[in-house]
Write a protein that holds these residues in place. Structure first.
Motif, PDB file in Angstrom:
ATOM      1  N   ASN B 315      61.217 100.649   0.383  1.00  0.00           N
ATOM      2  CA  ASN B 315      60.842 101.628  -0.844  1.00  0.00           C
ATOM      3  C   ASN B 315      60.542 103.001  -0.329  1.00  0.00           C
ATOM      4  O   ASN B 315      60.380 103.884  -1.388  1.00  0.00           O
ATOM      5  CB  ASN B 315      59.457 101.059  -1.387  1.00  0.00           C
ATOM      6  CG  ASN B 315      59.722  99.702  -1.720  1.00  0.00           C
ATOM      7  OD1 ASN B 315      60.873  99.102  -2.565  1.00  0.00           O
ATOM      8  ND2 ASN B 315      58.766  98.827  -1.775  1.00  0.00           N
ATOM      9  N   ASP B 316      61.275 103.443   0.612  1.00  0.00           N
ATOM     10  CA  ASP B 316      61.255 104.714   0.997  1.00  0.00           C
ATOM     11  C   ASP B 316      62.210 105.738   0.553  1.00  0.00           C
ATOM     12  O   ASP B 316      62.534 105.444  -0.784  1.00  0.00           O
ATOM     13  CB  ASP B 316      61.004 104.977   2.456  1.00  0.00           C
ATOM     14  CG  ASP B 316      60.277 106.239   2.811  1.00  0.00           C
ATOM     15  OD1 ASP B 316      60.312 107.009   2.138  1.00  0.00           O
ATOM     16  OD2 ASP B 316      60.094 106.424   4.107  1.00  0.00           O
ATOM     17  N   GLN B 317      63.132 106.385   1.347  1.00  0.00           N
ATOM     18  CA  GLN B 317      64.084 107.314   0.847  1.00  0.00           C
ATOM     19  C   GLN B 317      65.254 106.930   1.505  1.00  0.00           C
ATOM     20  O   GLN B 317      65.357 106.332   2.654  1.00  0.00           O
ATOM     21  CB  GLN B 317      63.666 108.608   1.080  1.00  0.00           C
ATOM     22  CG  GLN B 317      63.273 109.023   2.328  1.00  0.00           C
ATOM     23  CD  GLN B 317      63.259 110.716   2.535  1.00  0.00           C
ATOM     24  OE1 GLN B 317      63.641 111.249   3.288  1.00  0.00           O
ATOM     25  NE2 GLN B 317      62.259 110.968   2.026  1.00  0.00           N
ATOM     26  N   ILE B 318      66.580 107.411   0.564  1.00  0.00           N
ATOM     27  CA  ILE B 318      67.703 107.439   1.527  1.00  0.00           C
ATOM     28  C   ILE B 318      68.283 108.874   1.603  1.00  0.00           C
ATOM     29  O   ILE B 318      68.203 109.643   0.600  1.00  0.00           O
ATOM     30  CB  ILE B 318      68.875 106.653   0.306  1.00  0.00           C
ATOM     31  CG1 ILE B 318      68.457 105.089   0.158  1.00  0.00           C
ATOM     32  CG2 ILE B 318      70.240 106.940   0.951  1.00  0.00           C
ATOM     33  CD1 ILE B 318      69.340 104.423  -0.507  1.00  0.00           C
ATOM     34  N   PRO B 358      65.591 105.111  -3.234  1.00  0.00           N
ATOM     35  CA  PRO B 358      66.906 104.085  -3.402  1.00  0.00           C
ATOM     36  C   PRO B 358      67.159 103.606  -4.738  1.00  0.00           C
ATOM     37  O   PRO B 358      68.091 103.387  -5.237  1.00  0.00           O
ATOM     38  CB  PRO B 358      66.474 103.104  -2.295  1.00  0.00           C
ATOM     39  CG  PRO B 358      65.364 103.640  -1.756  1.00  0.00           C
ATOM     40  CD  PRO B 358      64.639 104.702  -2.299  1.00  0.00           C
ATOM     41  N   LYS B 359      66.050 103.187  -5.452  1.00  0.00           N
ATOM     42  CA  LYS B 359      66.031 102.588  -6.691  1.00  0.00           C
ATOM     43  C   LYS B 359      66.688 103.495  -7.779  1.00  0.00           C
ATOM     44  O   LYS B 359      67.564 103.135  -8.457  1.00  0.00           O
ATOM     45  CB  LYS B 359      64.652 102.294  -7.205  1.00  0.00           C
ATOM     46  CG  LYS B 359      64.549 101.467  -8.673  1.00  0.00           C
ATOM     47  CD  LYS B 359      63.151 101.189  -9.022  1.00  0.00           C
ATOM     48  CE  LYS B 359      62.634 101.188 -10.514  1.00  0.00           C
ATOM     49  NZ  LYS B 359      63.097 100.186 -11.394  1.00  0.00           N
ATOM     50  N   TYR B 360      66.315 104.810  -7.775  1.00  0.00           N
ATOM     51  CA  TYR B 360      66.618 105.810  -8.795  1.00  0.00           C
ATOM     52  C   TYR B 360      68.116 106.293  -8.501  1.00  0.00           C
ATOM     53  O   TYR B 360      68.803 106.417  -9.642  1.00  0.00           O
ATOM     54  CB  TYR B 360      65.792 106.979  -8.752  1.00  0.00           C
ATOM     55  CG  TYR B 360      64.522 106.819  -9.174  1.00  0.00           C
ATOM     56  CD1 TYR B 360      64.192 105.863  -9.800  1.00  0.00           C
ATOM     57  CD2 TYR B 360      63.512 107.823  -9.426  1.00  0.00           C
ATOM     58  CE1 TYR B 360      62.826 105.240 -10.345  1.00  0.00           C
ATOM     59  CE2 TYR B 360      62.333 107.727  -9.842  1.00  0.00           C
ATOM     60  CZ  TYR B 360      61.904 106.395 -10.372  1.00  0.00           C
ATOM     61  OH  TYR B 360      60.815 106.292 -10.882  1.00  0.00           O
ATOM     62  N   LEU B 361      68.589 105.976  -7.266  1.00  0.00           N
ATOM     63  CA  LEU B 361      69.896 106.423  -6.977  1.00  0.00           C
ATOM     64  C   LEU B 361      70.991 105.279  -7.257  1.00  0.00           C
ATOM     65  O   LEU B 361      71.818 105.341  -8.245  1.00  0.00           O
ATOM     66  CB  LEU B 361      70.065 106.614  -5.308  1.00  0.00           C
ATOM     67  CG  LEU B 361      71.341 107.517  -4.852  1.00  0.00           C
ATOM     68  CD1 LEU B 361      71.648 108.700  -5.695  1.00  0.00           C
ATOM     69  CD2 LEU B 361      71.155 107.739  -3.364  1.00  0.00           C
ATOM     70  N   ARG B 362      70.410 104.179  -7.065  1.00  0.00           N
ATOM     71  CA  ARG B 362      71.203 102.864  -7.424  1.00  0.00           C
ATOM     72  C   ARG B 362      71.256 102.414  -8.920  1.00  0.00           C
ATOM     73  O   ARG B 362      72.465 102.368  -9.268  1.00  0.00           O
ATOM     74  CB  ARG B 362      70.716 101.657  -6.659  1.00  0.00           C
ATOM     75  CG  ARG B 362      71.405 100.382  -6.690  1.00  0.00           C
ATOM     76  CD  ARG B 362      71.380  99.446  -5.555  1.00  0.00           C
ATOM     77  NE  ARG B 362      71.874  98.045  -6.195  1.00  0.00           N
ATOM     78  CZ  ARG B 362      71.581  97.141  -5.801  1.00  0.00           C
ATOM     79  NH1 ARG B 362      70.713  97.294  -4.639  1.00  0.00           N
ATOM     80  NH2 ARG B 362      71.910  95.882  -6.071  1.00  0.00           N
ATOM     81  N   GLU B 363      70.258 102.776  -9.611  1.00  0.00           N
ATOM     82  CA  GLU B 363      70.307 102.506 -10.782  1.00  0.00           C
ATOM     83  C   GLU B 363      71.300 103.624 -11.525  1.00  0.00           C
ATOM     84  O   GLU B 363      71.968 103.135 -12.820  1.00  0.00           O
ATOM     85  CB  GLU B 363      68.855 102.513 -11.583  1.00  0.00           C
ATOM     86  CG  GLU B 363      68.392 101.240 -11.221  1.00  0.00           C
ATOM     87  CD  GLU B 363      66.865 101.186 -11.952  1.00  0.00           C
ATOM     88  OE1 GLU B 363      66.237  99.911 -12.024  1.00  0.00           O
ATOM     89  OE2 GLU B 363      66.437 102.013 -12.805  1.00  0.00           O
TER      90      GLU B 363
END
Lengths: 404, 404
Positions: B315-318, B358-363
């Protein structure tokens, strides 16, 4: 010196899938949540165990090379670009490093499953492995393979039995759902499946949870009857997992008195299961012998009826009234209301009114497998035996509940 | 006197499916967890509401009869056999009983869905309904229809807009996932989707959660621009639900200042949504205007890379490093390890190093819909705008996270 392994992604995926249920679920010992990989004679071996259930499989003839350093390899020339990569890498000091490593099973499965390239290179270093597929690179921490419990198959020549995989799979599926789910000390003997070998070449698989019991029988062509044994639910789930994924036709069983080994020759897979040291109840005593009422009806129609009546039953009871050639099923709850359904039946014996748990009734019918199902009812308060019509190799025994 | 309604199961199923998200989820007022059914001129009307979101639909021309008592009907001759049935039934005293009832929505959906017969008879009595299909009988408790909130569509002739259902559906799907999920009082204005109508015939749908914002635009052929309004996430989910299930091509919008009505003419469906009385943030101010770096890459390749890199990111960062024509994505966590991936890009502007959730980028990439995706980066610490290449009707704005 760095070991470089070249593996096919799909083969690695399949092997890890089969091993996945042998890994410890919750453990205070992290090494048991890992897969141990080890190269021997160019085969890549995979080990997984929670100390009671163990898996060993292999991928034959992978490409293994020793490279001086990771730059020797064309694929990885661009690895060194990332600053992170360099700092995390450690210098290899030990020339005698063995080609083996332990990685966290669930993360490794997740990564390999999502790679887009079929050709995977794994580089082994002191404390890390590097996985490279196309332009994907993963640097993964590893655990000390020396700490991984040794899994020694220790095949015993005597007591060998050969099973047809499909038949064994189907037998297990018909009983395993009746096993007691929790594994507390007092009820450890029900948290599994009992393998009862009997003279004349019979194997009976039995599972029970105190309210119901399922029993599947197989006739085999064996000379020496091995002793019966109890396997834990966890062990049975790993066996089931492998039997479902496997393509092998025959599976061999070895037994040395304390451990059972299942061997899938064509796929080089071994499952080693410690026998549970607890006494399974005398199930033969529970099988009812005399019946008051015998009923035959359509399995599919009954299943559909149960789906609907269960809605009204919620978690309470389904009442079954047998009268002449009609089975009336009713259930009610204050929230949902009342459901009444009728089915045509063939009946022998007396009319009766009896009640069952919706879940226990439905799961029985789910596993019947023939077009007609037979109820053998002893009384409102003692065991009912449910079985497929025309198949004497399976039976399900359930306690009715007190009529409301 | 008993009302008897004859309905087709599949029609009832479809209608209830569409209404299902309008029902109150958690409520202290049980009537709001029900469906109200009402017969008018031989049409069966269905109402559902949680007071903010309301649904009204109907099945045309059902068969309605008045029968003296339930025995008059051939189908039900065997009902009286069950003792339960008789005791639960009440004598009908009121000759003026209206043909309407309220039942618990989720149980009723469950029962109707599982019936095997297409022809369903519903008998209305004082406090129960009886549902009969083939040999299945359900006696269900009902709630008082007088207590059900009135749903008055109240169509306003002015301000009518007609949407293509597919286009509206696609627009909503591209923004709704950005809405803030929880609906606390302070952030009520983000727990929904803003419908911003602008001069010249433009509608912009906007959703934001404080860290990201999605915006979809549609050009329409309208004369009078209606005022903009905010609809709650719950209301939008019901609208989405209906748009997905519907087969209607065109959907009409009415607005009276406080309530929005969506009307599906061909299917006689109305969705009445109360406007949220809260001010949506000035989103135009958030759209960045000048960019330091512009990057174009393949949507599919990036999506696959993100799937893998996210495993290591947890849940960290990409971290995204843009250098010449290469985008390098890296992520790491102590448990999983380090992931490094490279993608070819077209670049304008400066090289940059930036990090995202990661979630915000992927969505964002999940909703692009074109083969190539464009990143417009302002700086490491201010908004990035992500959009489909060749489609100016959609944009996604996300805040980067602080580089670790």
């Amino acid at each position: 010196m760095i070991y470089k392994l070249e593996v096919e992604r799909s083969k690695l995926n399949n092997l890890m899938d089969m091993a996945s249920k042998a890994v410890a679920k919750k453990t205070t010992n992290p090494i048991l949540s890992g897969f141990k990989f080890s190269v021997k004679d160019n085969d890549l071996h995979l080990y997984a165990t929670d100390l009671q259930t163990a898996f060993h499989g292999l991928i034959k003839n992978i490409i293994v090379e020793k490279v001086e350093n990771i730059n020797e390899d064309l694929f990885v020339e661009n690895i060194e670009e990332g600053a992170e990569t360099e700092t995390l890498f450690e210098e290899i000091s030990d020339e005698n490093i063995k080609p083996e490593f332990v990685v966290d099973a669930s993360y490794f499965i997740d990564i390999i499953k999502n790679l887009s390239f079929e050709n995977i290179n794994i580089y082994l270093e002191n404390k890390n492995i590097k996985v490279i597929a196309g332009k994907s690179e993963f640097l993964l921490p590893t655990m000390n393979p020396e700490e991984f419990p040794e899994i020694v198959p220790n095949k015993v020549e005597e007591g060998l039995i050969t099973f047809d995989r499909q038949k064994l799979l189907s037998m297990i599926e018909k009983v395993i759902f009746c096993s007691l789910k929790d594994s507390e000390n007092m009820t450890r003997n029900l948290n599994g499946v009992y393998w009862d070998f009997r003279e004349g070449g019979y194997l009976t698989l039995v599972a029970a949870d105190g309210y119901r019991l399922a029993l599947a029988e197989l006739s085999m062509d064996i000379v020496n009857t091995p002793p019966s044994f109890l396997l834990s639910l966890k062990s049975m789930e790993e066996l089931l997992n492998v039997l479902r994924s496997s393509k092998t036709e025959e599976i061999e069983l070895f037994f040395d008195g304390s451990r059972v080994l299942f061997f899938l020759d064509e796929e080089n897979i071994e499952i080693i299961l410690n026998v549970v040291d607890a006494t399974f109840p005398d199930y033969v005593r529970i099988i009812p012998q005399a019946f008051k009422t015998k009923v035959i009806t359509s399995t599919d129609l009954l299943l559909n009826v149960l789906k609907r009546v269960s809605i009204a039953a919620k978690n309470d009871q389904i009442k079954m009234e047998i009268k002449d050639n009609i089975m009336e099923l009713t259930a009610k709850s204050p929230e949902v209301g009342l459901a009444v359904e009728e089915l045509e039946i063939e009946k022998e014996g007396e009319d009766i009114m009896i009640a069952y748990s919706p879940k226990y009734l439905r799961e029985a019918i789910d596993h019947i497998g023939t077009s007609e199902v037979e109820f053998n009812i002893t009384s409102e308060s003692s065991q009912t035996m449910i079985k497929p019509v025309g198949d004497d190799s399976y039976m399900y025994i359930v306690m009715p509940v007190r009529l409301k």
